[in-house]
Scaffold this motif. Structure first.
Motif, PDB file in Angstrom:
ATOM      1  N   VAL A   1      20.152  12.692 -22.764  1.00 63.22           N
ATOM      2  CA  VAL A   1      21.450  12.987 -23.298  1.00 63.22           C
ATOM      3  C   VAL A   1      21.888  14.388 -23.027  1.00 63.22           C
ATOM      4  CG1 VAL A   1      23.194  12.960 -25.124  1.00 63.22           C
ATOM      5  CG2 VAL A   1      21.356  11.045 -24.883  1.00 63.22           C
ATOM      6  N   GLY A   2      23.288  14.568 -22.406  1.00 63.70           N
ATOM      7  CA  GLY A   2      23.482  15.805 -22.289  1.00 63.70           C
ATOM      8  C   GLY A   2      25.166  15.976 -22.817  1.00 63.70           C
ATOM      9  N   TRP A   3      25.403  17.278 -22.921  1.00 65.15           N
ATOM     10  CA  TRP A   3      26.614  17.807 -23.472  1.00 65.15           C
ATOM     11  C   TRP A   3      27.271  18.216 -22.055  1.00 65.15           C
ATOM     12  CZ3 TRP A   3      28.999  16.074 -27.530  1.00 65.15           C
ATOM     13  CH2 TRP A   3      28.585  15.829 -28.729  1.00 65.15           C
ATOM     14  N   PHE A   4      28.541  18.016 -21.915  1.00 66.11           N
ATOM     15  CA  PHE A   4      29.468  18.793 -20.762  1.00 66.11           C
ATOM     16  C   PHE A   4      30.516  19.164 -21.558  1.00 66.11           C
ATOM     17  CE2 PHE A   4      27.306  17.453 -17.240  1.00 66.11           C
ATOM     18  CZ  PHE A   4      26.556  16.356 -17.482  1.00 66.11           C
TER      19      PHE A   4
ATOM     20  N   TYR B 160      32.281  16.351 -23.966  1.00 65.11           N
ATOM     21  CA  TYR B 160      31.800  15.040 -23.814  1.00 65.11           C
ATOM     22  C   TYR B 160      30.298  15.001 -23.673  1.00 65.11           C
ATOM     23  CZ  TYR B 160      36.417  14.649 -21.620  1.00 65.11           C
ATOM     24  OH  TYR B 160      37.666  14.844 -21.325  1.00 65.11           O
ATOM     25  N   CYS B 161      29.718  14.001 -24.353  1.00 65.42           N
ATOM     26  CA  CYS B 161      28.249  13.512 -24.092  1.00 65.42           C
ATOM     27  C   CYS B 161      27.892  12.538 -23.171  1.00 65.42           C
ATOM     28  CB  CYS B 161      27.622  13.172 -25.469  1.00 65.42           C
ATOM     29  SG  CYS B 161      28.299  11.422 -26.529  1.00 65.42           S
ATOM     30  N   ALA B 162      27.064  12.480 -22.667  1.00 63.06           N
ATOM     31  CA  ALA B 162      26.676  11.438 -21.764  1.00 63.06           C
ATOM     32  C   ALA B 162      25.134  11.114 -21.825  1.00 63.06           C
ATOM     33  CB  ALA B 162      26.974  12.078 -20.250  1.00 63.06           C
ATOM     34  N   ALA B 163      24.754   9.951 -21.292  1.00 65.32           N
ATOM     35  CA  ALA B 163      23.512   9.651 -21.521  1.00 65.32           C
ATOM     36  C   ALA B 163      23.254   8.704 -20.098  1.00 65.32           C
ATOM     37  CB  ALA B 163      23.315   8.222 -22.463  1.00 65.32           C
TER      38      ALA B 163
ATOM     39  N   VAL C  12      25.489   8.899 -16.965  1.00 67.40           N
ATOM     40  CA  VAL C  12      25.970   7.695 -16.335  1.00 67.40           C
ATOM     41  C   VAL C  12      26.898   6.809 -17.453  1.00 67.40           C
ATOM     42  CG1 VAL C  12      25.295   5.129 -15.923  1.00 67.40           C
ATOM     43  CG2 VAL C  12      23.790   7.090 -15.157  1.00 67.40           C
ATOM     44  N   TYR C  13      26.774   7.145 -18.669  1.00 68.67           N
ATOM     45  CA  TYR C  13      27.492   6.518 -19.775  1.00 68.67           C
ATOM     46  C   TYR C  13      28.219   7.843 -20.326  1.00 68.67           C
ATOM     47  CZ  TYR C  13      24.801   2.528 -18.661  1.00 68.67           C
ATOM     48  OH  TYR C  13      24.237   1.197 -18.028  1.00 68.67           O
TER      49      TYR C  13
END
Length: 121
Positions: free
Chosen positions: A34-37, A95-98, A109-110
């Motif tokens: 998981v990442g944060w942007f 935003y977070c993303a997985a 991707v998500y």
């Protein structure tokens, strides 16, 4: 598929702290990193931090190292971004993303819908 919901954004004075949360639902059995942007209007989305599924590996944008900490609680399907010593230039939609990317080149991707962080002088 994974559904992500961010929370914890708000208005804070410079030097203050906020903790963002990213709650996941759906296919949480898949071992996603998981990442944060973050994104400011008129600018490209910028990577902030990422964490591996196990939590053993993390990666940060240079300008947030030492101020932000990413962590996760897999039992709660939640990833956190603790932000300390906030600066006005940290103002953005976060935003977070997985995804299954390596965290050194994380894209996600998500995606969640984003949460606004505003840091005032």
């Amino acid at each position: 598929q994974v559904h992500l919901v961010e929370s914890g954004g708000g208005l804070v004075q410079a030097g203050g702290s906020l903790r963002l949360s990213c709650a996941a639902s759906g296919r949480t059995d898949i071992r996603y990193a998981v990442g944060w942007f973050r994104q400011v209007p008129g600018k490209e989305r910028e990577f902030v931090a990422a964490i591996s599924w196990s939590g053993d590996s993390t990666n940060y944008l240079d300008s947030v190292k030492g101020r932000f900490t990413i962590s996760r609680d897999n039992a709660k399907n939640t990833v956190y971004l603790q932000m300390n010593s906030l600066k006005p230039e940290d103002t953005a939609v976060y935003y977070c993303a997985a995804g299954l990317d390596a965290i050194r080149a994380f894209r996600g991707v998500y995606w969640g819908q984003g949460t606004q962080v505003t840091v005032s002088l």
